[in-house]
Design an enzyme around this catalytic site. Structure first.
Site, PDB file in Angstrom:
ATOM      1  N   ASN A 340      45.846  97.302  77.306  1.00 60.91           N
ATOM      2  CA  ASN A 340      46.115  98.696  77.653  1.00 60.91           C
ATOM      3  C   ASN A 340      44.875  99.585  77.629  1.00 60.91           C
ATOM      4  O   ASN A 340      44.978 100.806  77.583  1.00 60.91           O
ATOM      5  CB  ASN A 340      47.192  99.275  76.727  1.00 60.91           C
ATOM      6  CG  ASN A 340      46.856  99.092  75.243  1.00 60.91           C
ATOM      7  OD1 ASN A 340      45.778  98.625  74.895  1.00 60.91           O
ATOM      8  ND2 ASN A 340      47.789  99.465  74.381  1.00 60.91           N
ATOM      9  N   LEU A 341      43.678  98.970  77.626  1.00 61.92           N
ATOM     10  CA  LEU A 341      42.452  99.761  77.720  1.00 61.92           C
ATOM     11  C   LEU A 341      42.208 100.163  79.174  1.00 61.92           C
ATOM     12  O   LEU A 341      42.599  99.457  80.104  1.00 61.92           O
ATOM     13  CB  LEU A 341      41.246  98.961  77.215  1.00 61.92           C
ATOM     14  CG  LEU A 341      41.212  98.592  75.738  1.00 61.92           C
ATOM     15  CD1 LEU A 341      39.930  97.824  75.424  1.00 61.92           C
ATOM     16  CD2 LEU A 341      41.314  99.838  74.858  1.00 61.92           C
ATOM     17  N   CYS A 342      41.511 101.270  79.351  1.00 62.27           N
ATOM     18  CA  CYS A 342      41.217 101.764  80.704  1.00 62.27           C
ATOM     19  C   CYS A 342      39.982 101.090  81.267  1.00 62.27           C
ATOM     20  O   CYS A 342      38.960 101.729  81.564  1.00 62.27           O
ATOM     21  CB  CYS A 342      41.056 103.286  80.674  1.00 62.27           C
ATOM     22  SG  CYS A 342      42.599 104.154  80.357  1.00 62.27           S
ATOM     23  N   THR A 343      40.044  99.768  81.375  1.00 66.44           N
ATOM     24  CA  THR A 343      38.994  98.984  82.020  1.00 66.44           C
ATOM     25  C   THR A 343      39.615  97.722  82.588  1.00 66.44           C
ATOM     26  O   THR A 343      40.504  97.111  81.966  1.00 66.44           O
ATOM     27  CB  THR A 343      37.865  98.600  81.032  1.00 66.44           C
ATOM     28  OG1 THR A 343      37.002  97.625  81.654  1.00 66.44           O
ATOM     29  CG2 THR A 343      38.422  98.027  79.752  1.00 66.44           C
TER      30      THR A 343
END
Length: 396
Positions: A340-343
């Site tokens: 769920n990280l923005c990468t």
């Protein structure tokens, strides 16, 4: 629903370490290699209950920072079983660990710093030195290294200090060795190295830390376990030679052997989605929970396949972890496991076949007992973390 499943539903994402497995691996080493002194590699997993469990089996600690020395001490390991070996030790590091461990000097300048500290305290202390020997793991010639003092430099250096006595060597060339022939040849070379170093003025070898920890199996289909009994036989032969020679203590580092297979990372599936025909399982704390699977996928994306050579401790092999859905075993599907990280790099596995999973299910990732929770640039080996400040005109 059993107690473990209930526990995971309440606590995931989490790491779970099996105490019985840790003890079993410790006893495997003790039984195969009697008479050896074992050091648990604290950086593999410094979780205090794990460290205490290993210490209760009689193991000492190989520490890679001043903070790890203090952690080992807190776990109940006596100072004479704690060895501190790391490059770049500062005066502050040395002050913090003074009298709490055996310090292994990593450079000639560190020996000078140790002499300076001992002179100020008007003490004479015993230390070891980490050696970059004139051989490689495969018995070939030496290679340049950030670790240790070149053997040739030791031969020409003045090792006679008023306040220091060099009583041992530490060698570590490569970890995760599963080939008994390579490891046995390496041990023999290390013993001959100790004999050579013992001839230098200012040195009296009382211990040999062979380093290069015991390898562990990540993929049971493609890897064979290290033949511990064969390694033990070689060490017994060296001990017989040592009995009539140096009479030094033999020290082995456990590496990740006692904890790697004993740990599992569990994380919750928080979403599932389909994009352009591909199914994604979105989990909590993927890359920022267990980094090694994400590193493996990152390497594969860049070179087109999983590299054959390990990049320790970040990557060992493409099949370094197995994935399963807790409580599910039917209706298999091919999915990507992402975080769920923005990468877009936050990927644990691509195109992996697993039983159909729903939101709320638990994903289990194996071989998470070593180089797991603390394998981040800020947490690895418990080094001091950088501070942050905002500089304003008022600071001028």
């Amino acid at each position: 629903m059993n107690n473990k499943v209930k526990f995971l539903q309440q606590n995931a994402p989490c790491y779970l370490y099996e105490e019985d497995s840790i003890k079993e691996h410790c006893h495997d080493l003790l039984n195969a290699m009697p008479g050896m002194d074992f050091l648990y590699s604290a950086k593999t997993n410094p979780f205090m209950p794990v460290l205490k469990t290993v210490a209760e089996q009689g193991f000492g600690a190989d520490t890679a920072s001043a903070n790890e020395v203090l952690i080992a001490q807190k776990a109940g390991i006596p100072y004479d079983k704690i060895y501190y070996s790391a490059p770049g030790k500062t005066l502050q590091d040395l002050e913090k660990v003074w009298g709490k461990c055996t310090i292994i000097a990593d450079s000639l300048s560190e020996l000078a710093r140790l002499e300076q500290c001992a002179a100020v305290k008007n003490e004479r202390i015993a230390v070891g030195v980490r050696v970059n020997p004139n051989f490689s793991m495969n018995g070939e010639s030496a290679v340049s290294s950030k670790f240790g003092i070149d053997e040739d430099q030791l031969k020409t250096a003045n090792l006679c200090f008023p306040h220091l006595k060099i009583i041992g060597i530490h060698v570590h060339l490569r970890s995760q060795i599963l080939d008994a022939d390579i490891l046995c040849g390496y041990y023999r070379n290390c013993y001959m190295l100790a004999e050579r170093i013992n001839e230098l003025n200012g040195v009296e070898i009382q211990f040999i830390n062979f380093g290069s920890g015991i390898g562990t199996v990540y993929d049971r289909e493609t890897e064979k376990p290290l033949a511990l009994e064969r390694v033990g036989q070689t060490l017994q032969t060296l001990r017989a030679k040592n009995h009539n020679g140096l009479q030094a203590k033999f020290i082995l580092e456990t590496g990740r052997f006692v904890v790697c297979n004993a740990g599992t990372y569990y994380t919750r599936i928080v979403d599932r989605k389909i994009s352009c025909g591909k199914t994604y399982l979105v989990v909590q704390n993927a890359m920022n929970g267990f980094l090694r699977p994400a590193i493996a996928e990152l390497l594969r994306q860049n070179v087109g396949e999983f590299p054959k050579n390990g990049q320790e401790p970040l990557y060992t092999t493409g099949s370094q972890s197995a994935f399963r859905i807790v409580g599910r075993n039917e209706n298999c599907e091919t999915v990507d496991i992402v975080g769920n990280l923005c990468t877009a790099l936050d990927v644990m596995a691509k195109n992996i076949t697993l039983p159909h999973a729903e939101i709320g299910d638990i994903l289990a990732v194996s071989n998470a007992g070593s180089y797991g929770c603390t394998l981040t640039p800020l947490l690895f080996s418990n080094q001091e973390t950088p501070k942050e400040f905002l500089w304003t005109k008022e600071n001028e």
